[in-house]
Design an enzyme around this catalytic site. Structure first.
Site, mmCIF file in Angstrom:
data_model
loop_
_atom_site.group_PDB
_atom_site.id
_atom_site.type_symbol
_atom_site.label_atom_id
_atom_site.label_comp_id
_atom_site.label_asym_id
_atom_site.label_seq_id
_atom_site.Cartn_x
_atom_site.Cartn_y
_atom_site.Cartn_z
ATOM 1 N N ASP A 244 0.828 -1.205 0.000
ATOM 2 C CA ASP A 244 0.000 0.000 0.000
ATOM 3 C C ASP A 244 0.871 1.266 0.000
ATOM 4 O OD1 ASP A 244 -2.872 0.968 0.611
ATOM 5 O OD2 ASP A 244 -1.704 1.985 2.166
ATOM 6 N N GLU A 284 1.563 -0.598 -5.116
ATOM 7 C CA GLU A 284 0.563 0.396 -5.478
ATOM 8 C C GLU A 284 1.351 1.652 -5.833
ATOM 9 O OE1 GLU A 284 -3.164 3.037 -3.854
ATOM 10 O OE2 GLU A 284 -1.670 2.331 -2.455
HETATM 11 C C1 NOJ Z 1 -4.326 3.022 -0.742
HETATM 12 C C2 NOJ Z 1 -5.522 2.164 -0.540
HETATM 13 O O1 NOJ Z 1 -5.824 1.504 -1.732
HETATM 14 C C3 NOJ Z 1 -6.615 3.089 -0.076
HETATM 15 O O2 NOJ Z 1 -7.853 2.414 -0.024
HETATM 16 C C4 NOJ Z 1 -6.255 3.653 1.273
HETATM 17 O O3 NOJ Z 1 -7.200 4.635 1.634
HETATM 18 C C5 NOJ Z 1 -4.872 4.311 1.235
HETATM 19 N N1 NOJ Z 1 -3.913 3.564 0.506
HETATM 20 C C6 NOJ Z 1 -4.333 4.496 2.630
HETATM 21 O O4 NOJ Z 1 -3.907 3.278 3.163
#
Ligand code: NOJ
Ligand code: CA
Length: 546
Positions: A244, A284
């Site tokens: 993440d 991500e």
């Molecule tokens: C990315 C995640 O996909 C999202 O859902 C989240 O709000 C943020 N990171 C914070 O962890």
């Protein structure tokens, strides 16, 4: 050797040579393979992730087993056969840890446990075992940039300026910090990025909700503790991580995305992963123009990184008729990525609205978006429910992203097979139409489309790891491309015109054999070194060249 017809008697006599028999048809140059055997070959060993179809699961909305209206791990385990039948090889689980749920579980209160809403560590172990028994891998969400403000680490850190964890988060005497501000006064949601903690009488930094304080990676104890979190789950048998917002780990004075210190940490994380067998991690990316930087040398950072330039923006090219705009993100990624990179390809996720909305409710658009996702270079990531064209919901429990987080629809009737109780969030629109039972029975449904497309893709190395070539079609509304590896070539044709069929000539196609239609509708004929392609309005076709 010539093929001859043998009588049963001759076969039993173990001799069926007949030199006077007429010559058989010429041998097929590229014979068919045992696709099941190929699939298990491709999905075994360190490169399995290149050939796998991933599926993102929102556990809370997948399958409830105890009637509390909340999906759970036992429920997910009970649905593995359904996922296998669809053609899924690997899962990405959204956060399943204890959480106050201010960011749907991305606010973790304990990295080494399971939310009581979802079950227990024993349920998690049982899920891993059941998935592995079916050849399905399991990847968890590693959320390392921040914890929940309810995490024991933060509770200790906020308790005083001198406690052993005082420096585990990013603290400041003022609601800003010239060294750690990341060049922003606001968090991702537009609120102040610094919040006063009354106990400690200092401000802490949060990139996301105020309930998600950022960890301070400049403290080596934080580095060690978070790498231990990774080891904890790897030891439990997970096959890897979806990382993440990994670019945001280290703070600095100005822009904080993917700064050198963060890159060095990622290499440490990769080194931990590499001490285990066949594990993989996907980033991500926070860069929508491409993710090439996330691969490092191609061997020392991520195995995969999300390509959002196609993933989230595909609705734009499909609103027009220019084939080149669909191809562009893939050509750009291939030009920039280092050797060995493998982009992760979504067409939606828990962070954006449903593909149904991005497609402006036009079925041929979400189907073609998925077709491109499954046939262009990269590893496809299906977001649960995309295979049913799940409609968005309207109820908001946490925030606006809940529109794409509604319960899975398994069957007709009360609760749609998701729960016997009251679902934690209302179902999306048209549940009678978009449930698995109804769509399974309909050969024209989105589910039937996905299942067939994934079956065609399965056991064919060219899709997971083959080269891409965009062929020069003389009609700008038809995209023609090949994927090839070793002795196999596939030609894809995609029609961007939603009103009319098109026929196009592809000069210099130089196809090494004749075309056999494997999927969709259309024709492909060789004309010397050229080829002629016919594709229906908004059509899709996969040909194998033999
Ligand atoms: C990315 C995640 O996909 C999202 O859902 C989240 O709000 C943020 N990171 C914070 O962890
Ligand atoms: Ca439950």
């Amino acid at each position: 050797m010539r093929l001859v017809a043998c009588s049963l008697a001759l076969l039993l006599a173990a001799s069926c040579k007949n030199d006077n028999a007429p010559a058989a048809a010429p041998e097929v140059r590229y014979p068919e393979k045992d696709r099941a055997a190929e699939a298990s070959r491709l999905l075994t060993g360190a490169d399995w992730y290149r050939h796998a179809v991933f599926y993102e699961v929102n556990i809370r909305s997948f399958q409830d087993t105890n009637g509390d209206g909340i999906g759970d791990l036992k429920g997910l385990t009970s649905r593995l056969d359904d996922l296998k039948a669809l053609g899924v090889d690997a899962l990405w689980l959204m956060p399943m840890y204890p959480t106050p749920f201010v960011d749907s579980g991305y606010d973790i209160a304990d990295y080494q446990d399971i939310s009581p809403d979802y079950g227990t560590l024993a349920d998690f172990d049982a899920l891993i075992a059941a998935a592995h028994a079916r050849g399905i891998r399991v990847m968890t969400d590693l959320v390392l940039n921040h914890t929940s403000d309810q995490h024991a680490w933060f509770k200790e850190s906020r308790s005083s300026k001198t406690n052993p964890k005082a420096d585990w988060y990013v603290w400041s005497d003022t609601p800003s910090d010239p060294n750690n501000g990341c060049g922003t006064a606001n968090d991702t949601f537009g609120k102040d990025a610094w919040k006063l903690d009354p106990t400690r009488n200092q401000y802490y930094f949060h990139r996301f909700y105020a309930g998600q304080p950022d960890l301070n990676y400049r403290n080596p104890e934080v580095v060690k503790a978070t790498l231990d979190v990774a080891r904890f789950w790897l030891d439990r048998g997970v096959d890897g991580f979806r990382c993440d917002v990994i670019a945001l780990l280290y703070e600095s004075a100005t822009k904080c995305d993917f700064i050198p210190e963060t890159q060095a940490y990622i290499k440490q994380l990769r080194a931990v992963l590499d001490t285990y067998k066949d594990r993989t991690m996907v980033a991500e990316s926070t860069d929508y123009s491409g993710s090439s930087a996330y691969y490092g040398s191609g061997k020392d950072m991520f195995h995969m990184a999300f390509n959002f330039s196609y993933g989230y923006l595909w609705g734009l090219p499909f609103a027009g008729t220019l084939a080149a705009s669909v191809a562009k993100p893939f050509e750009q990624a291939l030009a920039k990525n280092p050797a060995g990179a493998q982009d992760a390809l979504p067409i939606g996720s828990h962070d954006v609205n449903r593909a149904f909305v991005a497609a402006r409710e036009i079925e041929s658009r979400w189907l073609r978006a998925a077709f491109v996702q499954m046939t262009m270079p990269g590893t496809p990531y299906i977001y649960y429910g995309e295979e049913l064209a799940l409609r968005p919901g309207t109820q908001v429990v946490v925030d606006g992203r809940d529109v794409a987080r509604t319960p899975m629809l398994w069957s007709k009737g009360a609760g749609f097979g998701f729960t016997t109780g009251k679902p934690w969030i209302a179902f999306g629109a048209d549940p009678e139409k978009t449930n698995l039972e109804a769509e399974k029975a309909d050969p024209k449904s989105t589910y039937s489309f996905y299942r067939k497309l994934l079956a065609v893709r399965r056991g064919r190395e060219a899709f997971g790891a083959g080269a891409l070539k965009i062929l020069p079609a003389d009609d700008s509304s038809v995209l023609v491309y090949t994927r090839s590896s070793n002795d196999e070539t596939y030609v894809m044709a995609l029609g961007m015109d939603e009103e009319d069929a098109h026929t196009t000539t592809v000069a210099g196609a130089n196809l090494p054999g004749d075309a056999q239609l494997l999927f969709g509708e259309g024709t492909l004929t060789r004309e010397g070194t050229s080829a002629k392609v016919t594709i229906p309005a908004a059509g899709m076709a996969i040909f194998r060249v033999r």
